[in-house]
Design a protein around this motif. Structure first.
Motif, mmCIF file in Angstrom:
data_model
loop_
_atom_site.group_PDB
_atom_site.id
_atom_site.type_symbol
_atom_site.label_atom_id
_atom_site.label_comp_id
_atom_site.label_asym_id
_atom_site.label_seq_id
_atom_site.Cartn_x
_atom_site.Cartn_y
_atom_site.Cartn_z
ATOM 1 N N GLY A 41 0.794 -1.242 0.074
ATOM 2 C CA GLY A 41 -0.030 0.106 0.010
ATOM 3 C C GLY A 41 0.616 1.414 0.055
ATOM 4 O O GLY A 41 0.494 2.351 -0.716
ATOM 5 N N THR A 42 1.854 1.144 0.639
ATOM 6 C CA THR A 42 3.059 2.382 0.820
ATOM 7 C C THR A 42 3.478 2.485 -0.666
ATOM 8 O O THR A 42 3.645 3.624 -1.080
ATOM 9 C CB THR A 42 4.124 2.196 1.706
ATOM 10 N N LEU A 43 3.983 1.205 -1.011
ATOM 11 C CA LEU A 43 4.537 1.377 -2.549
ATOM 12 C C LEU A 43 3.689 2.024 -3.612
ATOM 13 O O LEU A 43 4.051 2.562 -4.498
ATOM 14 C CB LEU A 43 5.118 0.144 -2.928
ATOM 15 N N LEU A 44 2.306 1.860 -3.578
ATOM 16 C CA LEU A 44 1.264 2.277 -4.406
ATOM 17 C C LEU A 44 1.370 3.544 -4.280
ATOM 18 O O LEU A 44 1.178 4.507 -5.789
ATOM 19 C CB LEU A 44 -0.120 1.815 -4.045
ATOM 20 N N ALA A 45 1.488 4.538 -3.568
ATOM 21 C CA ALA A 45 1.716 5.980 -3.489
ATOM 22 C C ALA A 45 2.843 6.328 -4.351
ATOM 23 O O ALA A 45 2.790 7.414 -5.101
ATOM 24 C CB ALA A 45 2.192 6.484 -1.884
ATOM 25 N N LEU A 46 4.081 5.525 -4.647
ATOM 26 C CA LEU A 46 5.094 6.003 -5.447
ATOM 27 C C LEU A 46 4.662 6.204 -6.956
ATOM 28 O O LEU A 46 4.794 7.356 -7.567
ATOM 29 C CB LEU A 46 6.208 5.002 -5.667
ATOM 30 N N ASP A 94 -4.874 4.119 3.990
ATOM 31 C CA ASP A 94 -4.119 4.822 4.807
ATOM 32 C C ASP A 94 -2.443 4.981 4.673
ATOM 33 O O ASP A 94 -2.171 6.238 4.889
ATOM 34 C CB ASP A 94 -4.333 4.403 6.397
ATOM 35 N N GLU A 95 -1.958 3.792 4.442
ATOM 36 C CA GLU A 95 -0.529 4.056 4.014
ATOM 37 C C GLU A 95 -0.386 4.999 2.636
ATOM 38 O O GLU A 95 0.657 5.677 2.634
ATOM 39 C CB GLU A 95 0.124 2.639 4.062
ATOM 40 N N LEU A 100 1.713 9.676 0.323
ATOM 41 C CA LEU A 100 1.831 10.574 -0.745
ATOM 42 C C LEU A 100 2.212 12.113 0.008
ATOM 43 O O LEU A 100 2.715 12.815 -0.496
ATOM 44 C CB LEU A 100 0.397 10.631 -1.226
ATOM 45 N N LEU A 101 1.534 12.323 1.172
ATOM 46 C CA LEU A 101 1.989 13.241 1.807
ATOM 47 C C LEU A 101 3.440 13.464 2.036
ATOM 48 O O LEU A 101 3.991 14.255 2.214
ATOM 49 C CB LEU A 101 1.197 13.593 3.224
#
Length: 167
Positions: A41-46, A94-95, A100-101
């Motif tokens: 989910g965190t990697l999706l932000a990239l 949420d991640e 993204l922020l």
């Protein structure tokens, strides 16, 4: 009683596609990863950041983040209720939004972004105070989104100190 009591342990693509809230909460499916869904989910932000940020002015990007945060509160609330688990591990929006922020404020270079990724994941996993407090106190969509926002704050705090020391 949850709408899908048999899905609590292992939601499927069918569950994720069954409602827009589930699709959002599960990060378009990233949360279905069998290992470390929060990391995915965190990697999706990239890629989201790399695609969207150049198209928007700073104010518009921050407004978009506020909208995505609000959508996450709704999506995680609806999905948590359906799963019978207020903060199911597969709910990774949420991640995504919190990272993204972070990406918005760290320098746009691979070393800084990779470092931010590692720090954010560390704070999200370890949950130093008051992250765990928020996670336990707010057992709803807001709580799901809020604890990762605090992890993002910690990450940005460390980066602000690092930049000050390095410049």
């Amino acid at each position: 009683m949850s709408a899908h009591p048999d899905l609590v342990l292992r939601p499927s693509w069918r569950f994720v596609a069954s409602h827009p809230a589930h699709f959002i909460a599960f990060g378009f499916g990233a949360g279905l990863a069998p290992v470390a869904p929060g990391t995915w989910g965190t990697l999706l932000a990239l890629p989201l950041y790399w695609l969207v940020e150049p198209q928007l002015e700073a104010r518009a990007f921050l407004l978009l983040l506020a909208v995505l945060f609000g959508a996450g509160i709704w999506a995680c609330e609806v999905t948590g209720r359906a799963l019978g688990a207020s903060d199911h591990g597969g709910m990774v929006w949420d991640e995504t939004v919190a990272f993204l922020l972070v990406l918005f404020f760290v320098p746009a270079s691979l070393p800084w972004q990779a470092g931010a990724f590692l720090l954010f994941r560390l704070f999200d996993i370890v949950k130093p105070p008051p992250i765990r407090y928020y996670e336990r106190t707010f057992r709803n969509g807001l709580g799901v989104m809020l604890d990762d926002l605090v992890a993002a704050f910690y990450t940005l705090l460390v980066f602000a100190v690092a930049r000050t020391l390095l410049e």
